[in-house]
Design a protein around this motif. Structure first.
Motif, PDB file in Angstrom:
ATOM      1  N   TYR A  34      -8.725   0.932  -5.295  1.00 40.63           N
ATOM      2  CA  TYR A  34      -8.990   0.160  -6.512  1.00 40.63           C
ATOM      3  C   TYR A  34     -10.452   0.344  -6.897  1.00 40.63           C
ATOM      4  CZ  TYR A  34      -4.542  -2.173  -5.569  1.00 40.63           C
ATOM      5  OH  TYR A  34      -3.227  -2.433  -5.336  1.00 40.63           O
ATOM      6  N   LYS A  35     -11.308   0.365  -5.843  1.00 41.82           N
ATOM      7  CA  LYS A  35     -12.743   0.638  -6.055  1.00 41.82           C
ATOM      8  C   LYS A  35     -13.069   1.838  -5.169  1.00 41.82           C
ATOM      9  CE  LYS A  35     -13.063  -4.288  -5.599  1.00 41.82           C
ATOM     10  NZ  LYS A  35     -13.151  -5.196  -4.475  1.00 41.82           N
ATOM     11  N   ALA A  40      -8.752  -0.099  -0.616  1.00 45.33           N
ATOM     12  CA  ALA A  40      -7.881  -1.178  -0.127  1.00 45.33           C
ATOM     13  C   ALA A  40      -7.051  -0.678   1.055  1.00 45.33           C
ATOM     14  CB  ALA A  40      -6.984  -1.668  -1.257  1.00 45.33           C
ATOM     15  N   ALA A  59      -6.829  -9.543   8.941  1.00 44.38           N
ATOM     16  CA  ALA A  59      -7.511 -10.664   8.287  1.00 44.38           C
ATOM     17  C   ALA A  59      -7.365 -10.549   6.775  1.00 44.38           C
ATOM     18  CB  ALA A  59      -8.985 -10.641   8.677  1.00 44.38           C
ATOM     19  N   SER A  60      -7.768 -11.585   6.083  1.00 40.68           N
ATOM     20  CA  SER A  60      -7.757 -11.561   4.625  1.00 40.68           C
ATOM     21  C   SER A  60      -8.585 -10.384   4.127  1.00 40.68           C
ATOM     22  CB  SER A  60      -8.338 -12.891   4.135  1.00 40.68           C
ATOM     23  OG  SER A  60      -8.346 -12.904   2.747  1.00 40.68           O
ATOM     24  N   GLY A  61      -8.049  -9.636   3.184  1.00 36.38           N
ATOM     25  CA  GLY A  61      -8.767  -8.481   2.636  1.00 36.38           C
ATOM     26  C   GLY A  61      -8.534  -7.193   3.410  1.00 36.38           C
ATOM     27  N   ALA A  62      -7.726  -7.246   4.458  1.00 33.39           N
ATOM     28  CA  ALA A  62      -7.510  -6.051   5.306  1.00 33.39           C
ATOM     29  C   ALA A  62      -6.663  -4.983   4.612  1.00 33.39           C
ATOM     30  CB  ALA A  62      -6.845  -6.460   6.616  1.00 33.39           C
ATOM     31  N   GLY A  63      -5.886  -5.394   3.591  1.00 33.09           N
ATOM     32  CA  GLY A  63      -5.047  -4.422   2.885  1.00 33.09           C
ATOM     33  C   GLY A  63      -3.553  -4.681   3.031  1.00 33.09           C
ATOM     34  N   LYS A  64      -3.179  -5.816   3.596  1.00 33.75           N
ATOM     35  CA  LYS A  64      -1.755  -6.102   3.865  1.00 33.75           C
ATOM     36  C   LYS A  64      -0.937  -6.162   2.569  1.00 33.75           C
ATOM     37  CE  LYS A  64      -2.639 -10.047   5.923  1.00 33.75           C
ATOM     38  NZ  LYS A  64      -4.086 -10.109   5.626  1.00 33.75           N
ATOM     39  N   SER A  65      -1.442  -6.930   1.592  1.00 31.07           N
ATOM     40  CA  SER A  65      -0.678  -7.073   0.336  1.00 31.07           C
ATOM     41  C   SER A  65      -0.584  -5.741  -0.400  1.00 31.07           C
ATOM     42  CB  SER A  65      -1.329  -8.101  -0.594  1.00 31.07           C
ATOM     43  OG  SER A  65      -1.331  -9.348   0.016  1.00 31.07           O
ATOM     44  N   THR A  66      -1.683  -4.984  -0.354  1.00 33.46           N
ATOM     45  CA  THR A  66      -1.658  -3.667  -0.997  1.00 33.46           C
ATOM     46  C   THR A  66      -0.578  -2.798  -0.359  1.00 33.46           C
ATOM     47  OG1 THR A  66      -4.018  -3.844  -1.441  1.00 33.46           O
ATOM     48  CG2 THR A  66      -3.069  -1.628  -1.510  1.00 33.46           C
TER      49      THR A  66
HETATM   50  P1  ADP Z   1      -4.853  -8.737   2.268  1.00 36.34           P
HETATM   51  O1  ADP Z   1      -3.464  -8.850   1.728  1.00 36.34           O
HETATM   52  O2  ADP Z   1      -4.899  -8.223   3.670  1.00 36.34           O
HETATM   53  O3  ADP Z   1      -5.630 -10.010   2.112  1.00 36.34           O
HETATM   54  P2  ADP Z   1      -5.344  -7.057  -0.036  1.00 36.34           P
HETATM   55  O4  ADP Z   1      -4.404  -5.918   0.046  1.00 36.34           O
HETATM   56  O5  ADP Z   1      -4.994  -8.162  -0.976  1.00 36.34           O
HETATM   57  O6  ADP Z   1      -5.638  -7.633   1.421  1.00 36.34           O
HETATM   58  O7  ADP Z   1      -6.767  -6.523  -0.481  1.00 36.34           O
HETATM   59  C1  ADP Z   1      -7.422  -5.425   0.186  1.00 36.34           C
HETATM   60  C2  ADP Z   1      -8.689  -5.075  -0.594  1.00 36.34           C
HETATM   61  O8  ADP Z   1      -8.335  -4.504  -1.848  1.00 36.34           O
HETATM   62  C3  ADP Z   1      -9.574  -6.275  -0.911  1.00 36.34           C
HETATM   63  O9  ADP Z   1     -10.922  -5.844  -0.846  1.00 36.34           O
HETATM   64  C4  ADP Z   1      -9.193  -6.627  -2.323  1.00 36.34           C
HETATM   65  O10 ADP Z   1     -10.267  -7.231  -3.010  1.00 36.34           O
HETATM   66  C5  ADP Z   1      -8.878  -5.256  -2.906  1.00 36.34           C
HETATM   67  N1  ADP Z   1      -7.855  -5.318  -3.974  1.00 36.34           N
HETATM   68  C6  ADP Z   1      -6.560  -5.644  -3.795  1.00 36.34           C
HETATM   69  N2  ADP Z   1      -5.905  -5.584  -4.965  1.00 36.34           N
HETATM   70  C7  ADP Z   1      -6.816  -5.201  -5.904  1.00 36.34           C
HETATM   71  C8  ADP Z   1      -6.761  -4.949  -7.316  1.00 36.34           C
HETATM   72  N3  ADP Z   1      -5.624  -5.075  -7.989  1.00 36.34           N
HETATM   73  N4  ADP Z   1      -7.902  -4.569  -7.931  1.00 36.34           N
HETATM   74  C9  ADP Z   1      -9.060  -4.427  -7.248  1.00 36.34           C
HETATM   75  N5  ADP Z   1      -9.177  -4.638  -5.912  1.00 36.34           N
HETATM   76  C10 ADP Z   1      -8.085  -5.032  -5.246  1.00 36.34           C
END
Ligand code: ADP
Length: 261
Positions: A34-35, A40, A59-66
């Motif tokens: 994303y950046k 991610a 942990a939060s921000g690790a990339g799980k949701s992505t």
């Molecule tokens: P988790 O689910 O483990 O908390 P995420 O997958 O939500 O982690 O996020 C992983 C990283 O990617 C984070 O730094 C988050 O800010 C970034 N990120 C996730 N989705 C987006 C998006 N749509 N645009 C920009 N950055 C994103």
């Protein structure tokens, strides 16, 4: 007319002979930026076999949701490949992608129900969009509510239910199309211990009946109490795995290679 039995990852991708060893899902060197400076997900490779119960830990921000978004085919990786049953998703037609997505159920931490719609309408939406007849929707809603231990609450407004009940309705909604793969993003994150255990009971029982289940979580206590194969993410990288139990840093083997996992 929509036929429940066709909703199967194994049967709905274009035909090709598949060996017994073909994983259900194969990620190879997948990255998502994303950046550009802060991926991610970075260079993630692993296989998921049919019938697996897998935790994606971190942990939060690790990339799980992505990672779950990529597995749900809502987004494509920037580099690397994702295969379902040996088929590279990037080469599938939109219609095949739609079929694959319908063979998945997804559950979120915040339930994502529509508060001012009835339980039946919330669950029915997932079937309506794929052309299921109203009579069958009515029958199926009753069945899945029984399955999650909430029979007879069809007419309640979703917003009037407790958090634990809402998550059970969300599981019922995910189960309605009879999915072969369940993706759950922090499904117990908003729940008390009793409801969290109920949700895990449900997911384990769905898995025992043959569906593949992938749970993203940061809850180490949950993983210790309910050990399953675990992949650990840190800052978008796959940093470890455990084959047979909850992830612990001291018993984790560090690897980014698909073969090792
Ligand atoms: P988790 O689910 O483990 O908390 P995420 O997958 O939500 O982690 O996020 C992983 C990283 O990617 C984070 O730094 C988050 O800010 C970034 N990120 C996730 N989705 C987006 C998006 N749509 N645009 C920009 N950055 C994103």
């Amino acid at each position: 007319m929509y036929n429940m039995t066709t909703f199967n990852i194994q049967t709905n991708v274009p035909s090709r002979h598949l060996s017994d060893t073909t994983p259900l899902i194969k990620l190879f060197r997948v990255s998502k930026f994303y950046k550009p400076e802060n991926p991610a997900l970075f260079d993630v490779s692993f296989d998921i076999d049919p019938g697996d119960f897998l935790y994606i830990a971190g942990a939060s921000g690790a990339g799980k949701s992505t990672l779950l978004k990529l597995l749900h085919l809502g987004e494509q990786p920037d580099t690397g490949t994702i295969q379902f049953n040996g088929h590279d998703v990037s080469s599938l037609k939109p219609s095949a992608i739609s079929v694959l997505r319908r063979s998945m159920g997804i559950i979120f931490q915040d339930f994502k129900l529509i508060d001012d719609l009835s339980v039946a309408a919330n669950i029915g939406l997932s079937l309506e969009v794929i052309g299921v007849s109203p009579a069958f929707i009515h029958q199926r809603v009753g069945e899945v509510l029984e399955e999650v231990g909430l029979p007879g609450i069809e007419d309640e407004m979703a917003g009037s239910l407790s958090g634990g009940e809402q998550q059970r309705v969300a599981i019922a909604r995910a189960l309605a199309p009879n999915p072969q793969l369940i993706l759950a993003d922090e499904p117990t994150g908003s729940l008390d211990t009793y409801s969290a255990n109920f949700v895990l009971d449900m997911l384990e029982s769905i898995n025992e009946r043959g569906a593949t289940v992938i749970v993203a979580t940061h809850d180490r206590m949950l993983m210790a109490a309910r050990p399953h194969r675990t992949l650990a993410l840190e800052n978008g990288k796959l940093v470890g795995f455990s084959r047979k139990g909850a992830f612990k840093s001291r018993d984790t083997k560090f690897s980014n290679s698909a073969e090792a996992i």
